[in-house]
Design a protein around this motif. Structure first.
Motif, short mmCIF file in Angstrom:
data_model
loop_
_atom_site.label_atom_id
_atom_site.label_comp_id
_atom_site.label_asym_id
_atom_site.label_seq_id
_atom_site.Cartn_x
_atom_site.Cartn_y
_atom_site.Cartn_z
N CYS A 40 85.17 -41.96 50.46
CA CYS A 40 86.54 -41.33 50.21
C CYS A 40 86.47 -39.66 50.58
O CYS A 40 87.28 -39.15 50.36
CB CYS A 40 86.74 -41.34 48.49
SG CYS A 40 85.56 -40.38 47.70
N GLU A 43 85.84 -37.08 47.26
CA GLU A 43 87.10 -37.07 46.37
C GLU A 43 86.67 -37.78 44.87
O GLU A 43 87.62 -37.81 44.05
CB GLU A 43 88.38 -37.59 46.80
CG GLU A 43 89.13 -36.83 48.03
CD GLU A 43 90.59 -37.24 47.85
OE1 GLU A 43 90.84 -38.22 47.47
OE2 GLU A 43 91.37 -36.20 47.68
N MET A 44 85.41 -38.15 44.85
CA MET A 44 84.95 -38.57 43.80
C MET A 44 85.79 -39.80 43.06
O MET A 44 85.85 -40.06 42.22
CB MET A 44 84.88 -37.61 42.35
CG MET A 44 83.76 -37.46 41.80
SD MET A 44 83.83 -36.71 40.08
CE MET A 44 84.65 -35.10 40.41
N SER A 45 86.08 -40.87 44.44
CA SER A 45 86.71 -41.78 43.98
C SER A 45 86.28 -43.16 44.67
O SER A 45 87.04 -44.19 44.89
CB SER A 45 88.34 -41.54 44.42
OG SER A 45 88.42 -41.42 45.81
N CYS A 46 85.15 -43.11 45.26
CA CYS A 46 84.76 -44.31 45.70
C CYS A 46 83.36 -44.87 45.30
O CYS A 46 82.96 -45.90 45.55
CB CYS A 46 84.85 -44.18 47.36
SG CYS A 46 83.32 -43.07 47.89
N ALA A 47 82.56 -43.98 44.69
CA ALA A 47 81.10 -44.25 44.23
C ALA A 47 80.04 -45.03 45.47
O ALA A 47 79.35 -45.51 45.13
CB ALA A 47 81.42 -45.11 43.18
N THR A 48 80.41 -44.26 46.50
CA THR A 48 79.74 -44.83 47.80
C THR A 48 78.57 -43.75 48.17
O THR A 48 78.15 -43.49 49.24
CB THR A 48 80.29 -45.36 48.92
OG1 THR A 48 81.10 -44.45 49.28
CG2 THR A 48 81.13 -46.55 48.59
N ASP A 67 84.75 -37.18 35.13
CA ASP A 67 85.28 -38.13 36.22
C ASP A 67 83.89 -38.72 37.04
O ASP A 67 84.03 -39.85 37.28
CB ASP A 67 86.10 -37.39 37.33
CG ASP A 67 87.53 -37.17 36.74
OD1 ASP A 67 87.93 -37.85 36.04
OD2 ASP A 67 88.10 -35.97 37.05
N GLY A 70 82.44 -41.40 34.94
CA GLY A 70 83.45 -42.85 35.01
C GLY A 70 82.94 -43.48 36.32
O GLY A 70 82.88 -44.75 36.37
N MET A 71 82.90 -42.71 37.51
CA MET A 71 82.70 -43.45 38.71
C MET A 71 81.12 -43.90 38.73
O MET A 71 80.75 -44.84 39.42
CB MET A 71 82.80 -42.52 40.06
CG MET A 71 84.28 -42.30 40.13
SD MET A 71 85.41 -43.71 40.21
CE MET A 71 85.06 -44.74 41.49
N LEU A 72 80.17 -43.17 38.17
CA LEU A 72 78.92 -43.50 38.19
C LEU A 72 78.55 -44.95 37.37
O LEU A 72 77.77 -45.81 37.71
CB LEU A 72 77.94 -42.61 37.50
CG LEU A 72 77.63 -41.39 38.41
CD1 LEU A 72 76.95 -40.27 37.44
CD2 LEU A 72 76.69 -41.63 39.64
N GLU A 73 79.59 -45.34 36.49
CA GLU A 73 79.73 -46.59 35.83
C GLU A 73 79.84 -47.64 36.81
O GLU A 73 79.52 -48.97 36.57
CB GLU A 73 80.57 -46.79 34.83
CG GLU A 73 80.22 -45.76 33.55
CD GLU A 73 81.48 -45.62 32.68
OE1 GLU A 73 82.36 -46.38 32.77
OE2 GLU A 73 81.48 -44.69 31.82
N VAL A 74 80.35 -47.47 37.87
CA VAL A 74 80.79 -48.56 38.93
C VAL A 74 80.09 -48.61 40.27
O VAL A 74 80.68 -49.08 41.17
CB VAL A 74 82.31 -48.72 38.90
CG1 VAL A 74 82.96 -49.06 37.68
CG2 VAL A 74 82.96 -47.41 39.33
N THR A 75 79.07 -47.99 40.38
CA THR A 75 78.28 -47.86 41.68
C THR A 75 77.80 -49.31 41.99
O THR A 75 77.51 -50.16 41.00
CB THR A 75 77.24 -46.91 41.46
OG1 THR A 75 76.39 -47.20 40.28
CG2 THR A 75 77.71 -45.36 41.65
N PRO A 79 73.04 -47.79 37.98
CA PRO A 79 72.88 -46.41 37.89
C PRO A 79 71.71 -46.28 36.70
O PRO A 79 71.32 -47.16 36.22
CB PRO A 79 74.18 -45.68 37.24
CG PRO A 79 74.81 -47.00 36.75
CD PRO A 79 74.43 -48.34 37.30
#
Lengths: 106, 416
Positions: A40, A43-48, A67, A70-75, A79
């Protein structure tokens, strides 16, 4: 220029000189360090751009925002308590020598 | 009608702004010639431009450079050609994430980002597999059928319905709107002429928003683990407003369907038409790396062939002076075959080491659904093999009428 060490999943260490103010994600992209995608663009919106920060460095970094949490939960890779999104970590004098471990997948 | 431009002795560069140019095939030879020209290629046209044409960006590095600089190259006057407007206000999709730059874009993206993140999408696998198996079962008693209808139109529509939380029975309505939406992109119009494509686009979007509003209400009393419920939460927390909510839903219906639909149809066409593609795909399946084959399919197909930006100030790109308000069209379909990045760029090679592509764009607007799209296509190949469904071409594949999406509208196949 602050030094930054990327450790690959196989344990290979790669040291690069970071542009001051640049993110750990962008520095990886600019230096063709494999394993950090940064889809991304920061933008802190892809977790890659997930990394595991070396234990001794973790508490010396700026805190995790809600924020980012939140994204770290879905890597893609599970994690750990040392997980960060590398787009949120700036390379500055205080981080000179920072060591981050790259996960198996993004 | 603009006269074609002669390059060297033989090749004539066709009018890239004309959908007719893409009816038989993507003009790859012309794109290869353009990539070799100094600077950028100016495509003269009065359709959807204000300065009498647009810059065709065909090199990988140039596309990346534009996409990483939204402060210079804005998305607010349109995200793809030919849907550019003179001002942001004129665009019927102005509340869409695709039509915004940071920081508004960032806020909008974050609302749905978690729902499409790698680990979340990986959990979709079992039910996507079910949908794919159903599609395969649907042709069990048919020796001849249209692959586009049976697979390409069905699977992405059911998958996106499940992700969003819309009833499956609404598939035909949704496909109808999305088809109208993308057809609207191909009607002549210009930023100064609000008729044509923008009006048609606005009409299609209006129906999709109304539908999204209905489902939104229903989800208030029937919350579930889906995107409608999740974005209702964002709305309640004040992270997005109602217009942004409806635009998000319209976008997910449209983008989730059309591009994946294109990738599924075109990948099977390539498989059936080219023995090397078939052999490589089969071998990738044997080796358990079908994901890499999917990457190659989407690279070579580039479902949205381009996206576009408008310059907000005078600037320079690859030695080319660009004026304020100039439109730049980013041809992924050309950049994804840039020999500066890909060895033997036209070759389907799942084992290539240069794996970064622009099939999903780059930068802040990179496709949010890429993991989902790839997973769908990957599962489809796996299940086709498991079901031992062997096909051959059974007529002429029909391409769409579009200078935007690399559409395949019909793929007649027969069992072997």
């Amino acid at each position: 220029m602050p030094e930054l060490v990327y450790v690959s999943p196989s344990g290979e260490r790669r040291s690069v000189q970071a542009e001051p103010g640049s993110s750990v994600m962008q520095t990886a992209i600019d230096n063709l360090v494999p394993g950090i995608v940064g889809e991304c663009g920061g933008e802190m919106s892809c977790a890659t751009c997930h990394v595991y920060v070396a234990e001794e460095w973790f508490d010396r970094l700026p805190p995790i925002s809600a924020d980012e949490e939140g994204m770290l939960e879905v890597t893609a890779a599970e994690p750990s308590k040392f997980s960060r999104l590398s787009c949120q970590l700036r390379c500055v004098q205080e981080t000179d020598g920072l060591v981050v471990h790259i996960p198996e997948e993004q | 009608m603009v006269s074609p431009t002669a390059v060297g002795a033989a090749l004539v560069i066709p009018d890239l702004s004309d959908p007719q140019t893409f009816v038989d095939d993507v003009p790859h030879a012309a794109f290869a010639a353009i990539r070799e020209l100094p600077g950028l290629y100016w495509q003269p046209t009065n359709v959807s431009t204000t300065n009498g044409g647009y810059w065709a960006v065909t090199r990988f590095a140039d596309v990346v450079a534009v996409e990483r600089d939204p402060a210079t190259f804005t998305s607010t006057r349109g995200a793809a050609y030919p849907l550019m407007t003179e001002t942001a206000e004129q665009n019927p999709a102005k509340n869409s994430i695709m039509l915004n730059d940071p920081p508004r874009h960032t806020r909008l993206r974050r609302a749905a980002a978690k729902g499409f993140a790698p680990r979340v999408v990986a959990n979709f696998e079992p039910w996507i597999r079910e949908i794919v198996r159903e599609a395969i079962a649907g042709v069990a008693d048919r020796d001849e059928f249209d692959y586009v209808e049976a697979f390409a139109r069905t699977i992405p529509a059911y998958v996106i319905a499940r992700v969003l939380g819309t009833p499956r029975e609404d598939r035909e309505r949704m496909v109808g709107w999305v088809t109208a939406l993308f057809a609207a992109t191909q009607q002549p119009g210009s930023p100064t002429d609000t008729g044509g494509s923008l009006a048609a686009l606005g009409a299609a979007l209006e129906e999709m928003r109304a539908y999204a509003g209905e489902i939104q209400e229903y989800k208030r009393s029937h919350p579930a683990d889906d995107m409608f419920t999740m974005l209702n939460g964002c709305l309640d927390r004040g992270e997005i407003d109602q217009d942004e909510f409806l635009e998000w839903m319209a976008l997910m219906m449209g983008a989730g369907f059309e591009t994946t639909h294109t990738a599924i149809g075109q990948s099977m066409r390539m498989y059936l038409a080219d023995p090397e593609v078939r052999e490589s795909t089969d071998r990738a399946l044997d080796q358990g790396i079908i994901g890499r084959a999917v990457d190659e399919y989407v690279r070579l197909i580039s479902p949205p062939m381009e996206m576009a930006r408008a310059a907000v100030r005078d600037t320079e790109l690859h030695g080319q002076q660009i004026r304020e308000n100039d439109v730049v069209v980013l041809y992924y379909v050309a950049a994804n075959r840039d020999p500066a990045v890909f060895a033997e760029p036209d070759r389907f090679n799942p084992w290539r080491t240069e794996t970064e592509t622009l099939a999903f764009g780059s930068g802040v607007h990179r496709c949010i659904g890429s993991h989902l799209a790839k997973l769908e296509i990957q599962i489809l190949w796996e299940e086709l093999r498991a079901a031992e469904l062997h096909l051959r071409l059974n007529g002429t594949p029909r391409r769409g009428w579009s200078n935007f999406i690399n559409q395949l509208t019909e793929l007649p196949v027969a069992r072997v």
